[in-house]
Scaffold this motif. Structure first.
Motif, PDB file in Angstrom:
ATOM      1  N   UNK A 156      30.946  29.827  45.732  1.00  0.00           N
ATOM      2  CA  UNK A 156      31.002  31.202  46.217  1.00  0.00           C
ATOM      3  C   UNK A 156      32.427  31.596  46.613  1.00  0.00           C
ATOM      4  N   UNK A 157      33.212  30.651  47.101  1.00  0.00           N
ATOM      5  CA  UNK A 157      34.615  30.918  47.436  1.00  0.00           C
ATOM      6  C   UNK A 157      35.424  31.080  46.154  1.00  0.00           C
ATOM      7  N   UNK A 158      35.199  30.213  45.191  1.00  0.00           N
ATOM      8  CA  UNK A 158      35.878  30.304  43.893  1.00  0.00           C
ATOM      9  C   UNK A 158      35.608  31.665  43.240  1.00  0.00           C
ATOM     10  N   UNK A 159      34.340  32.113  43.245  1.00  0.00           N
ATOM     11  CA  UNK A 159      33.990  33.406  42.658  1.00  0.00           C
ATOM     12  C   UNK A 159      34.708  34.547  43.371  1.00  0.00           C
ATOM     13  N   UNK A 160      34.790  34.484  44.699  1.00  0.00           N
ATOM     14  CA  UNK A 160      35.480  35.526  45.465  1.00  0.00           C
ATOM     15  C   UNK A 160      36.969  35.554  45.114  1.00  0.00           C
ATOM     16  N   UNK A 161      37.576  34.393  44.950  1.00  0.00           N
ATOM     17  CA  UNK A 161      38.992  34.313  44.570  1.00  0.00           C
ATOM     18  C   UNK A 161      39.200  34.928  43.196  1.00  0.00           C
ATOM     19  N   UNK A 162      38.303  34.633  42.254  1.00  0.00           N
ATOM     20  CA  UNK A 162      38.421  35.183  40.904  1.00  0.00           C
ATOM     21  C   UNK A 162      38.262  36.705  40.916  1.00  0.00           C
ATOM     22  N   UNK A 163      37.318  37.224  41.717  1.00  0.00           N
ATOM     23  CA  UNK A 163      37.154  38.682  41.824  1.00  0.00           C
ATOM     24  C   UNK A 163      38.411  39.330  42.396  1.00  0.00           C
ATOM     25  N   UNK A 164      38.982  38.692  43.413  1.00  0.00           N
ATOM     26  CA  UNK A 164      40.199  39.223  44.036  1.00  0.00           C
ATOM     27  C   UNK A 164      41.365  39.212  43.041  1.00  0.00           C
ATOM     28  N   UNK A 165      41.486  38.159  42.268  1.00  0.00           N
ATOM     29  CA  UNK A 165      42.533  38.100  41.244  1.00  0.00           C
ATOM     30  C   UNK A 165      42.360  39.233  40.237  1.00  0.00           C
ATOM     31  N   UNK A 166      41.123  39.502  39.826  1.00  0.00           N
ATOM     32  CA  UNK A 166      40.849  40.578  38.882  1.00  0.00           C
ATOM     33  C   UNK A 166      41.197  41.931  39.468  1.00  0.00           C
ATOM     34  N   UNK A 167      40.887  42.152  40.741  1.00  0.00           N
ATOM     35  CA  UNK A 167      41.207  43.418  41.395  1.00  0.00           C
ATOM     36  C   UNK A 167      42.711  43.584  41.528  1.00  0.00           C
ATOM     37  N   UNK A 168      43.403  42.516  41.876  1.00  0.00           N
ATOM     38  CA  UNK A 168      44.860  42.584  42.007  1.00  0.00           C
ATOM     39  C   UNK A 168      45.505  42.875  40.668  1.00  0.00           C
ATOM     40  N   UNK A 169      44.992  42.287  39.602  1.00  0.00           N
ATOM     41  CA  UNK A 169      45.534  42.511  38.266  1.00  0.00           C
ATOM     42  C   UNK A 169      45.357  43.971  37.866  1.00  0.00           C
ATOM     43  N   UNK A 170      44.159  44.522  38.134  1.00  0.00           N
ATOM     44  CA  UNK A 170      43.889  45.916  37.794  1.00  0.00           C
ATOM     45  C   UNK A 170      44.764  46.862  38.597  1.00  0.00           C
ATOM     46  N   UNK A 171      45.002  46.562  39.866  1.00  0.00           N
ATOM     47  CA  UNK A 171      45.787  47.465  40.704  1.00  0.00           C
ATOM     48  C   UNK A 171      47.264  47.452  40.327  1.00  0.00           C
ATOM     49  N   UNK A 172      47.741  46.425  39.642  1.00  0.00           N
ATOM     50  CA  UNK A 172      49.138  46.348  39.224  1.00  0.00           C
ATOM     51  C   UNK A 172      49.405  47.099  37.931  1.00  0.00           C
ATOM     52  N   UNK A 173      48.350  47.411  37.136  1.00  0.00           N
ATOM     53  CA  UNK A 173      48.524  48.136  35.878  1.00  0.00           C
ATOM     54  C   UNK A 173      48.727  49.615  36.175  1.00  0.00           C
ATOM     55  N   UNK A 174      49.643  50.284  35.457  1.00  0.00           N
ATOM     56  CA  UNK A 174      49.837  51.721  35.661  1.00  0.00           C
ATOM     57  C   UNK A 174      48.565  52.486  35.336  1.00  0.00           C
ATOM     58  N   UNK A 175      48.258  53.500  36.137  1.00  0.00           N
ATOM     59  CA  UNK A 175      47.016  54.264  35.946  1.00  0.00           C
ATOM     60  C   UNK A 175      47.066  55.141  34.709  1.00  0.00           C
ATOM     61  N   UNK A 176      48.263  55.613  34.321  1.00  0.00           N
ATOM     62  CA  UNK A 176      48.357  56.504  33.174  1.00  0.00           C
ATOM     63  C   UNK A 176      48.609  55.756  31.876  1.00  0.00           C
ATOM     64  N   UNK A 177      48.462  54.431  31.902  1.00  0.00           N
ATOM     65  CA  UNK A 177      48.672  53.618  30.699  1.00  0.00           C
ATOM     66  C   UNK A 177      47.595  53.960  29.665  1.00  0.00           C
TER      67      UNK A 177
END
Length: 81
Positions: free
Chosen positions: A46-67
């Motif tokens: 459950x901790x591993x899954x939470x870390x993976x979700x957080x990594x995915x959210x961080x990756x998405x937030x770093x991409x430009x929105x108008x890309x």
């Protein structure tokens, strides 16, 4: 999936560096001890899954929105045919 039976104080080796020891068994709970090098992360699922979700959210937030999507053709309003 490999399924093994172990009793208290018995262990399982994964490669040469990771050892999983059965520390205690009480009812439907099994306590494990894990010995692994510091460079190998060890987490409950459950901790591993939470870390993976957080990594995915961080990756998405770093991409430009108008890309633009790669599949969308590029438009040039100045060029007329």
């Amino acid at each position: 999936m490999l399924v093994l039976s172990r009793q208290r104080d018995e262990s399982i080796m994964i490669g040469d560096d990771v050892e999983i020891i059965i520390v205690d068994v009480r009812g439907d709970k099994v306590r494990l001890g894990i010995t692994a090098p510091k460079n190998i992360p060890v987490h409950r699922r459950e901790i591993y899954d939470a870390i993976q979700r957080e990594k995915g959210q961080n990756k998405e937030s770093k991409e430009p929105r108008d890309k633009k999507s790669k599949s969308e053709p590029e438009k040039n309003p100045e060029k007329s045919e």
